[in-house]
Design a protein around this motif. Structure first.
Motif, PDB file in Angstrom:
ATOM      1  N   MET A 194      26.350  11.433  86.267  1.00  0.00           N
ATOM      2  CA  MET A 194      27.062  11.622  85.515  1.00  0.00           C
ATOM      3  C   MET A 194      28.683  11.635  86.312  1.00  0.00           C
ATOM      4  N   ILE A 195      29.067  12.048  87.265  1.00  0.00           N
ATOM      5  CA  ILE A 195      30.238  12.395  87.742  1.00  0.00           C
ATOM      6  C   ILE A 195      30.011  11.178  88.863  1.00  0.00           C
ATOM      7  N   TYR A 196      29.028  10.850  89.929  1.00  0.00           N
ATOM      8  CA  TYR A 196      29.112  10.047  90.261  1.00  0.00           C
ATOM      9  C   TYR A 196      28.770   8.564  89.015  1.00  0.00           C
ATOM     10  N   ALA A 197      28.786   8.485  88.309  1.00  0.00           N
ATOM     11  CA  ALA A 197      28.449   7.393  87.232  1.00  0.00           C
ATOM     12  C   ALA A 197      30.755   6.799  87.448  1.00  0.00           C
ATOM     13  N   LYS A 198      31.210   8.317  86.509  1.00  0.00           N
ATOM     14  CA  LYS A 198      32.539   8.110  85.777  1.00  0.00           C
ATOM     15  C   LYS A 198      32.931   7.746  87.579  1.00  0.00           C
ATOM     16  N   ASN A 199      33.311   8.287  88.756  1.00  0.00           N
ATOM     17  CA  ASN A 199      33.808   7.591  90.170  1.00  0.00           C
ATOM     18  C   ASN A 199      33.375   6.913  90.565  1.00  0.00           C
ATOM     19  N   GLU A 200      32.629   6.591  90.134  1.00  0.00           N
ATOM     20  CA  GLU A 200      31.787   4.832  90.452  1.00  0.00           C
ATOM     21  C   GLU A 200      32.956   4.164  89.539  1.00  0.00           C
ATOM     22  N   GLN A 201      33.131   4.529  88.300  1.00  0.00           N
ATOM     23  CA  GLN A 201      33.672   3.124  87.475  1.00  0.00           C
ATOM     24  C   GLN A 201      35.099   3.863  87.910  1.00  0.00           C
TER      25      GLN A 201
END
Length: 622
Positions: free
Chosen positions: A74-81
């Motif tokens: 989730m952290i990766y996805a949020k930062n990626e977004q």
């Protein structure tokens, strides 16, 4: 959008683990089948508790693991977004600046004075055109922020602002050389890229953009125009855009040189993307977006260690929870197993010592002290012992009642056989009277006796279900008797299609309704009446039989009373104690008992307008 160095697991992998855990637990608990021994049911309770503790602990560890990995993803996805959104904003800003510069170059490149200056060879015309072009270029430089210099170099040798500064002149000539190699006569501007120029011992960062000035028709190059821009004209300030972002952002030109960055010291240097992508242990995550007009890139690079640094604390918290939870759960299992097993063992000893036959004789009672459930179980067990004598007496009484009911059944069968004698005797007498009427010439009496005999024989037939054709014939015989009795005071209209006559119905459902119509509707009528007797197949595939008379009818109150009797859920005998319409209630009860809802009959009537009864029953092929 591109991403490298990413190693976050997929959701489905861990969802399948969560789904598999209860399935594994269920298969362990329910392992019996065929001749296999039940694995868990016959094990000691202490072993069962330990197994349950192990499964529970495994579930907790799995949930912690899945939570940790999902949080990581989730952290990766949020930062990626957010990184993608920020790169989109940077791209939009740069593209809007490029559009402005492209428009400026295009308008200047098609200016008539510029074309005249690059075409003329006459000295006076050249001086006049030079002044006009110089004013035009000076106005553009003054009005447009960020333009450092604008230079025009003609193919005929006519130049404008070809400065004496060797570094700037070299930048201009390098840009023109690249344009000649790539653009040809195209109008699309060429974004040459970054160049560091030192002026008066001070380093300046510039960005060169050039375009070819072409003759309109026929198309051939007249010269080239090069604009030297300040970097802030093209690129945003990252210090105002990086408040919530993570990692470092770089804007690269076509040569991979950093033109703008959140790390100012990297401006002017070449960014080695391969070094980040091929780093040991995949420590970096690289995302990039293309800048098509300038053939450059926007790059976001961040470290996994920095991105997931907060999860290390979460992992430590999980380990502390397990370190505290496992001993506590072991202690809880030991306490619970002791409290459960002790009373149960006492219960088992009581059962082993006192066999069932001894309990009957001595009536011993179980005394246990422990937790609430085991004491309730002991009380229930003692209550069961108290019920044994009562149940024994009930069994003896029940057997006595069953024997009495069997005797009553035999008596009822005998009475039924005796009652069959009377209908047979009456039928034989009617046949004798029919023969006598035939000998004396009383043909009408002979026909009436024949119809009455058919009805009597039909009523005592053994089968309950008959074809509708047979039921209709008995109904016609009954109507013939009634017409003879009332001297043709009413006409009968019968309409039944042939396809219905083979249907199977229960017998004696038409005669009671016809009798009700004649007795209550037509008998007291002063003038000749009519009786409609018809059948049809409904759209739902059911049989609908209509019996309608134009007799006296009935009041609304009486109609509602009959409908209430038909709708009553009481037993048939209770419903007909005070009923004046026994035939209607009888037929409805029989139809409902045999076929169930929604079958039965409905009734409509109005005072002075006659009565209409509709029988509804399922169509069954005979």
């Amino acid at each position: 959008m591109e991403g490298r160095g990413v190693s976050v697991p997929e959701n489905k992998r861990y969802q399948s683990l969560l789904v598999a855990l209860p399935v594994i637990s269920y298969n362990i608990v329910k392992l019996h089948g065929g001749d296999r021994v039940d694995f868990l049911k016959k094990r000691p309770i202490k072993l069962q508790l330990l197994l349950m503790f192990f499964l529970f602990l495994t579930a907790i560890v799995l949930v912690m693991f899945v939570t940790y990995t999902q949080s990581k993803k989730m952290i990766y996805a949020k930062n990626e977004q957010y990184s993608i959104e920020l790169m989109d904003k940077i791209t939009q800003y740069i593209e809007s600046q490029i559009d402005t510069i492209d428009g400026l170059l295009l308008n200047t490149g098609i200016n008539a004075d510029v074309h005249q200056y690059l075409k003329t060879t006459d000295l006076l015309d050249k001086i006049d055109a030079f002044q006009k072009v110089d004013m035009q270029v000076t106005r553009v430089i003054q009005l447009e922020n960020g333009i450092v210099d604008m230079t025009i170099v003609g193919e005929n040798g006519n130049n404008l602002n070809l400065m004496s500064d060797l570094n700037k002149k070299r930048l201009i000539m390098d840009t023109i050389a690249k344009m000649r190699d790539t653009n040809g006569t195209h109008l699309k501007p060429y974004y040459y890229g970054f160049r560091r120029i030192v002026e008066s011992n001070v380093a300046h960062h510039y960005f060169a953009v050039g375009t070819t000035i072409n003759n309109i028709f026929p198309i051939y190059p007249l010269g080239h125009m090069v604009v030297i821009l300040d970097l802030e004209t093209l690129f945003p300030k990252f210090d105002t855009m990086m408040q919530n972002s993570f990692g470092n952002f770089y804007v690269l030109d076509r040569n991979g040189i950093v033109c703008s960055s959140s790390v100012p010291e990297m401006i002017g240097n070449k960014l080695d993307l391969e070094a980040f992508a091929n780093s040991r242990d995949d420590k970096f995550i690289v995302q990039s977006a293309e800048l098509r007009e300038m053939e450059g890139k926007i790059v976001n690079i961040y470290s996994k260690d920095d991105l997931f640094r907060g999860l290390d604390q979460t992992r430590e918290v999980y380990l502390w929870i397990l370190a505290f939870f496992v001993p506590l759960m072991c202690l809880a299992v030991w306490i619970i197993s002791s409290n459960i097993i002790g009373p149960i063992r006492a219960f088992m000893r009581f059962i082993q010592v006192h066999q069932i036959k001894n309990i009957y004789h001595e009536q011993k009672r179980l005394k246990l002290f422990g937790y609430h459930e085991i004491m309730v179980m002991a009380d229930k067990f003692n209550g069961m012992l108290d019920e044994i004598d009562h149940l024994t007496n009930e069994v003896v009484s029940s057997k006595t009642r069953i024997m009495a009911l069997g005797l009553m059944k035999k008596q009822a069968e005998l009475a039924y056989l005796k009652q069959q004698v009377n209908p047979h005797f009456l039928y034989n007498m009617l046949e004798s009277l029919k023969g006598m009427a035939s000998e004396t010439g009383a043909h009408e009496i002979r026909e009436m006796l024949g119809a009455l005999g058919r009805m009597l024989r039909y009523s005592i037939k053994g089968r309950e279900d008959v074809k509708l054709r047979e039921e209709l014939e008995i109904a016609k015989a009954y109507l013939k008797l009634q017409q003879f009795r009332f001297d043709d005071r009413f006409d009968v209209h019968i309409d039944f299609p042939d396809e219905l006559l083979q249907a199977k119905v229960i017998k004696m459902i038409l005669q009671p309704i016809l009798e009700n119509a004649i007795t209550h509707g037509l008998e007291d009528r002063m003038v000749k009446g009519n009786l409609l007797f018809a059948g049809k197949l409904s759209p739902e595939g059911d049989i609908e039989i209509l019996i309608k008379d134009d007799g006296l009818g009935m009041s609304q109150a009486k109609l509602e009373a009959i409908r209430a009797e038909l709708a009553s859920g009481d037993e048939f005998l209770d419903r007909i104690k005070n009923s004046e319409h026994l035939g209607v209630v009888n037929v409805h009860s029989r139809l409902r008992s045999v076929y169930g809802e929604p079958y039965g009959l409905t009734i409509q009537s109005a005072e002075g307008a006659g009565t209409e009864v509709v029988l509804r029953l399922p169509y069954k092929e005979g």
